[in-house]
Scaffold this motif. Structure first.
Motif, PDB file in Angstrom:
ATOM      1  N   GLU A 139       0.826  -1.200   0.000  1.00  0.00           N
ATOM      2  CA  GLU A 139       0.000   0.000   0.000  1.00  0.00           C
ATOM      3  C   GLU A 139       0.863   1.254   0.000  1.00  0.00           C
ATOM      4  OE1 GLU A 139      -4.001   0.510   1.996  1.00  0.00           O
ATOM      5  OE2 GLU A 139      -2.789   1.945   3.108  1.00  0.00           O
ATOM      6  N   ALA A 140       0.789   2.001  -1.095  1.00  0.00           N
ATOM      7  CA  ALA A 140       1.494   3.283  -1.211  1.00  0.00           C
ATOM      8  C   ALA A 140       0.508   4.407  -0.926  1.00  0.00           C
ATOM      9  CB  ALA A 140       2.078   3.408  -2.616  1.00  0.00           C
ATOM     10  N   GLY A 141       0.948   5.652  -1.098  1.00  0.00           N
ATOM     11  CA  GLY A 141       0.061   6.797  -0.925  1.00  0.00           C
ATOM     12  C   GLY A 141       0.571   7.962  -1.755  1.00  0.00           C
ATOM     13  N   GLN A 142      -0.353   8.777  -2.245  1.00  0.00           N
ATOM     14  CA  GLN A 142       0.058   9.897  -3.114  1.00  0.00           C
ATOM     15  C   GLN A 142       0.846  10.944  -2.342  1.00  0.00           C
ATOM     16  OE1 GLN A 142      -3.118  11.482  -5.482  1.00  0.00           O
ATOM     17  NE2 GLN A 142      -1.860  13.097  -6.401  1.00  0.00           N
ATOM     18  N   ASN A 143       1.867  11.493  -2.986  1.00  0.00           N
ATOM     19  CA  ASN A 143       2.692  12.522  -2.376  1.00  0.00           C
ATOM     20  C   ASN A 143       3.153  13.497  -3.466  1.00  0.00           C
ATOM     21  OD1 ASN A 143       4.661  13.879  -0.592  1.00  0.00           O
ATOM     22  ND2 ASN A 143       4.411  12.080   0.722  1.00  0.00           N
ATOM     23  N   ILE A 144       4.034  14.398  -3.117  1.00  0.00           N
ATOM     24  CA  ILE A 144       4.467  15.451  -4.041  1.00  0.00           C
ATOM     25  C   ILE A 144       5.989  15.561  -4.026  1.00  0.00           C
ATOM     26  CG2 ILE A 144       4.356  17.950  -4.507  1.00  0.00           C
ATOM     27  CD1 ILE A 144       1.585  17.848  -3.025  1.00  0.00           C
ATOM     28  N   LEU A 145       6.577  15.628  -5.213  1.00  0.00           N
ATOM     29  CA  LEU A 145       8.029  15.802  -5.357  1.00  0.00           C
ATOM     30  C   LEU A 145       8.300  17.244  -5.769  1.00  0.00           C
ATOM     31  CD1 LEU A 145      10.765  14.037  -5.616  1.00  0.00           C
ATOM     32  CD2 LEU A 145      10.365  14.226  -8.081  1.00  0.00           C
ATOM     33  N   VAL A 146       9.231  17.877  -5.061  1.00  0.00           N
ATOM     34  CA  VAL A 146       9.607  19.264  -5.410  1.00  0.00           C
ATOM     35  C   VAL A 146      11.130  19.366  -5.444  1.00  0.00           C
ATOM     36  CG1 VAL A 146       7.531  20.329  -4.429  1.00  0.00           C
ATOM     37  CG2 VAL A 146       9.541  19.971  -2.961  1.00  0.00           C
ATOM     38  N   LYS A 147      11.610  20.531  -5.898  1.00  0.00           N
ATOM     39  CA  LYS A 147      13.052  20.770  -5.860  1.00  0.00           C
ATOM     40  C   LYS A 147      13.492  20.887  -4.403  1.00  0.00           C
ATOM     41  CE  LYS A 147      14.621  22.313 -10.218  1.00  0.00           C
ATOM     42  NZ  LYS A 147      14.427  23.623 -10.848  1.00  0.00           N
ATOM     43  N   LYS A 148      14.711  20.509  -4.168  1.00  0.00           N
ATOM     44  CA  LYS A 148      15.222  20.432  -2.797  1.00  0.00           C
ATOM     45  C   LYS A 148      15.114  21.756  -2.035  1.00  0.00           C
ATOM     46  CE  LYS A 148      18.136  17.902  -0.042  1.00  0.00           C
ATOM     47  NZ  LYS A 148      19.094  16.830   0.024  1.00  0.00           N
ATOM     48  N   LEU A 218      10.034   8.580  -4.134  1.00  0.00           N
ATOM     49  CA  LEU A 218      11.231   8.276  -3.318  1.00  0.00           C
ATOM     50  C   LEU A 218      12.335   7.660  -4.178  1.00  0.00           C
ATOM     51  CD1 LEU A 218       9.637   6.924  -0.016  1.00  0.00           C
ATOM     52  CD2 LEU A 218      11.106   8.946  -0.238  1.00  0.00           C
ATOM     53  N   GLY A 219      11.952   6.919  -5.204  1.00  0.00           N
ATOM     54  CA  GLY A 219      12.935   6.361  -6.137  1.00  0.00           C
ATOM     55  C   GLY A 219      13.677   7.473  -6.861  1.00  0.00           C
ATOM     56  N   TYR A 220      12.953   8.504  -7.275  1.00  0.00           N
ATOM     57  CA  TYR A 220      13.609   9.629  -7.961  1.00  0.00           C
ATOM     58  C   TYR A 220      14.497  10.425  -7.001  1.00  0.00           C
ATOM     59  CZ  TYR A 220      10.577   8.629 -11.922  1.00  0.00           C
ATOM     60  OH  TYR A 220       9.943   8.014 -12.967  1.00  0.00           O
ATOM     61  N   VAL A 221      14.047  10.560  -5.754  1.00  0.00           N
ATOM     62  CA  VAL A 221      14.886  11.253  -4.752  1.00  0.00           C
ATOM     63  C   VAL A 221      16.180  10.463  -4.550  1.00  0.00           C
ATOM     64  CG1 VAL A 221      15.082  11.970  -2.333  1.00  0.00           C
ATOM     65  CG2 VAL A 221      12.920  12.313  -3.551  1.00  0.00           C
ATOM     66  N   ALA A 222      16.045   9.144  -4.403  1.00  0.00           N
ATOM     67  CA  ALA A 222      17.235   8.310  -4.152  1.00  0.00           C
ATOM     68  C   ALA A 222      18.252   8.429  -5.283  1.00  0.00           C
ATOM     69  CB  ALA A 222      16.807   6.851  -3.980  1.00  0.00           C
ATOM     70  N   ASP A 224      18.686  11.092  -7.123  1.00  0.00           N
ATOM     71  CA  ASP A 224      19.164  12.469  -7.295  1.00  0.00           C
ATOM     72  C   ASP A 224      18.840  13.291  -6.045  1.00  0.00           C
ATOM     73  OD1 ASP A 224      20.025  14.885  -8.235  1.00  0.00           O
ATOM     74  OD2 ASP A 224      18.809  14.871 -10.060  1.00  0.00           O
ATOM     75  N   GLU A 225      19.473  12.907  -4.952  1.00  0.00           N
ATOM     76  CA  GLU A 225      19.169  13.542  -3.657  1.00  0.00           C
ATOM     77  C   GLU A 225      19.537  15.013  -3.612  1.00  0.00           C
ATOM     78  OE1 GLU A 225      20.239  11.639  -0.073  1.00  0.00           O
ATOM     79  OE2 GLU A 225      19.620   9.653  -0.767  1.00  0.00           O
ATOM     80  N   ALA A 226      20.477  15.412  -4.454  1.00  0.00           N
ATOM     81  CA  ALA A 226      20.895  16.825  -4.460  1.00  0.00           C
ATOM     82  C   ALA A 226      19.806  17.719  -5.053  1.00  0.00           C
ATOM     83  CB  ALA A 226      22.184  16.971  -5.263  1.00  0.00           C
ATOM     84  N   SER A 227      18.913  17.134  -5.869  1.00  0.00           N
ATOM     85  CA  SER A 227      17.922  17.949  -6.587  1.00  0.00           C
ATOM     86  C   SER A 227      16.517  17.923  -6.002  1.00  0.00           C
ATOM     87  CB  SER A 227      17.809  17.477  -8.044  1.00  0.00           C
ATOM     88  OG  SER A 227      19.045  17.551  -8.682  1.00  0.00           O
ATOM     89  N   PHE A 228      16.131  16.791  -5.403  1.00  0.00           N
ATOM     90  CA  PHE A 228      14.709  16.610  -5.079  1.00  0.00           C
ATOM     91  C   PHE A 228      14.439  16.255  -3.614  1.00  0.00           C
ATOM     92  CE2 PHE A 228      14.929  14.778  -9.568  1.00  0.00           C
ATOM     93  CZ  PHE A 228      14.453  15.922 -10.180  1.00  0.00           C
ATOM     94  N   LYS A 229      13.191  16.516  -3.187  1.00  0.00           N
ATOM     95  CA  LYS A 229      12.695  16.034  -1.883  1.00  0.00           C
ATOM     96  C   LYS A 229      11.177  15.862  -1.976  1.00  0.00           C
ATOM     97  CE  LYS A 229      11.763  20.598   0.046  1.00  0.00           C
ATOM     98  NZ  LYS A 229      12.052  21.639   1.029  1.00  0.00           N
ATOM     99  N   LEU A 230      10.603  15.162  -1.010  1.00  0.00           N
ATOM    100  CA  LEU A 230       9.142  15.041  -0.932  1.00  0.00           C
ATOM    101  C   LEU A 230       8.595  16.182  -0.092  1.00  0.00           C
ATOM    102  CD1 LEU A 230       9.409  12.299  -2.279  1.00  0.00           C
ATOM    103  CD2 LEU A 230       7.927  11.337  -0.537  1.00  0.00           C
ATOM    104  N   ALA A 231       7.432  16.696  -0.474  1.00  0.00           N
ATOM    105  CA  ALA A 231       6.815  17.798   0.267  1.00  0.00           C
ATOM    106  C   ALA A 231       5.592  17.288   1.013  1.00  0.00           C
ATOM    107  CB  ALA A 231       6.410  18.909  -0.697  1.00  0.00           C
TER     108      ALA A 231
END
Ligand code: GLU
Length: 292
Positions: A139-148, A218-222, A224-231
């Motif tokens: 079970e996943a859940g919707q979230n938001i990816l933004v610039k770091k 979270l896969g995209y954050v992993a 490219d941790e320098a660029s992204f985070k979850l909001a």
């Protein structure tokens, strides 16, 4: 006389083949046609006899289904599919992977392009009108990816003022859900066919955010941790199922049995730990499969 001998040799050969096939059964993990016995006429029997299977999955989602240097997709969905394929008595190298973006998942099941879909596929009633789901297996859940360095987006409500653009994928549940929050769909919601295009648009500054399931982001954050985070926190529940033909209850039951076995014997946890589990999301306890 001669004919009799030929017939006797042929009969002996058939017997030997039959015994060889039975031998596979004893080994439990046996692969090969006839290595397992399934109800006559079932999808399981058909696939086992054919010794090949087509699996629809994603090719662009790290941790779930991403094609890398191996040339084959890798991830949790792929591992779950492999457990099912193994239970069918088909060797792993006989899987043909078909890239299955969100929008085409029901279509490729209905028209038989693939035998099953394992692709971060949320179980819901609308989709059940056309196909059937085994599972859930996560079970996943919707979230938001933004610039770091972004401090302006803190959750879906941040889109309500109408100034921010958010990217998602056509035919996905998050693309529908986010419409409840944006002020103007036409100017704020950007849709592509795959999430890697959304990620690139965020990195390139064409959109302010990407929205989909937390584990995909979270896969995209992993990567490219320098660029992204979850909001912020997850704001929906996305139970993942395996998509099969709507009328194929036997195959659905077989997959549910396989999933339950994997929940109990450690294979499910190992599949997670080897893949998406490396990216910081929790596996939690095993879900209860829904045998509707
Ligand atoms: N789980 C959601 C869905 O099935 C989003 C992920 C995806 O698009 O694959 O629509």
């Amino acid at each position: 006389m001669r004919m009799k001998r030929v017939a006797a040799v042929a009969a002996a050969a058939t017997l030997a083949l039959g015994l060889a096939a039975c031998g596979g059964d004893d080994a439990d993990e046996g692969t090969g046609a006839g290595s397992k016995s399934f109800a006559a006429g079932s999808t399981m029997e058909k696939l086992n006899k054919a010794q090949k299977i087509k699996v629809g999955t994603k090719f662009d989602q790290p941790g779930f289904g991403q094609k890398g240097l191996s040339g084959k997709p890798e991830g949790f969905d792929v591992e779950i599919a492999k457990l099912i394929v193994k239970e069918l008595g088909i060797p792993e190298d006989k899987i043909e992977y078909v890239e299955t973006p969100s929008k085409v998942r029901e279509d490729v099941i209905v028209n038989g392009t693939v035998d099953l879909v394992a692709a971060t596929y949320t179980i819901n009633d609308k989709r059940k009108e056309r196909i059937a789901f085994a599972g859930p297996y996560y079970e996943a859940g919707q979230n938001i990816l933004v610039k770091k360095d972004d401090t302006t987006i803190t959750g879906p409500d941040s889109f309500k003022d109408g100034t921010k653009k958010v990217c998602s994928v056509t035919g996905s549940t998050p693309a529908e859900e986010i419409k409840k929050y944006v002020k103007d769909v036409a100017t704020q919601l950007v849709l592509f066919d795959t999430y890697d295009k959304c990620r690139d648009a965020l990195k390139g500054g064409q959109v302010n955010a990407v929205t989909t399931d937390n584990v995909i982001l979270l896969g995209y954050v992993a990567k490219d941790e320098a660029s992204f985070k979850l909001a912020g926190d997850n704001f929906t529940k996305e139970p993942y199922g395996i998509g099969v033909k709507k009328e194929d209850t036997d195959f659905r039951n077989f997959i549910n049995d396989t999933l339950e076995k994997a929940f109990n014997d450690g294979a499910w946890k190992k599949a997670w730990d080897d893949t998406a589990g490396k990216f910081g999301a929790e596996l939690g306890s095993a879900p209860t499969v829904n045998r509707y």
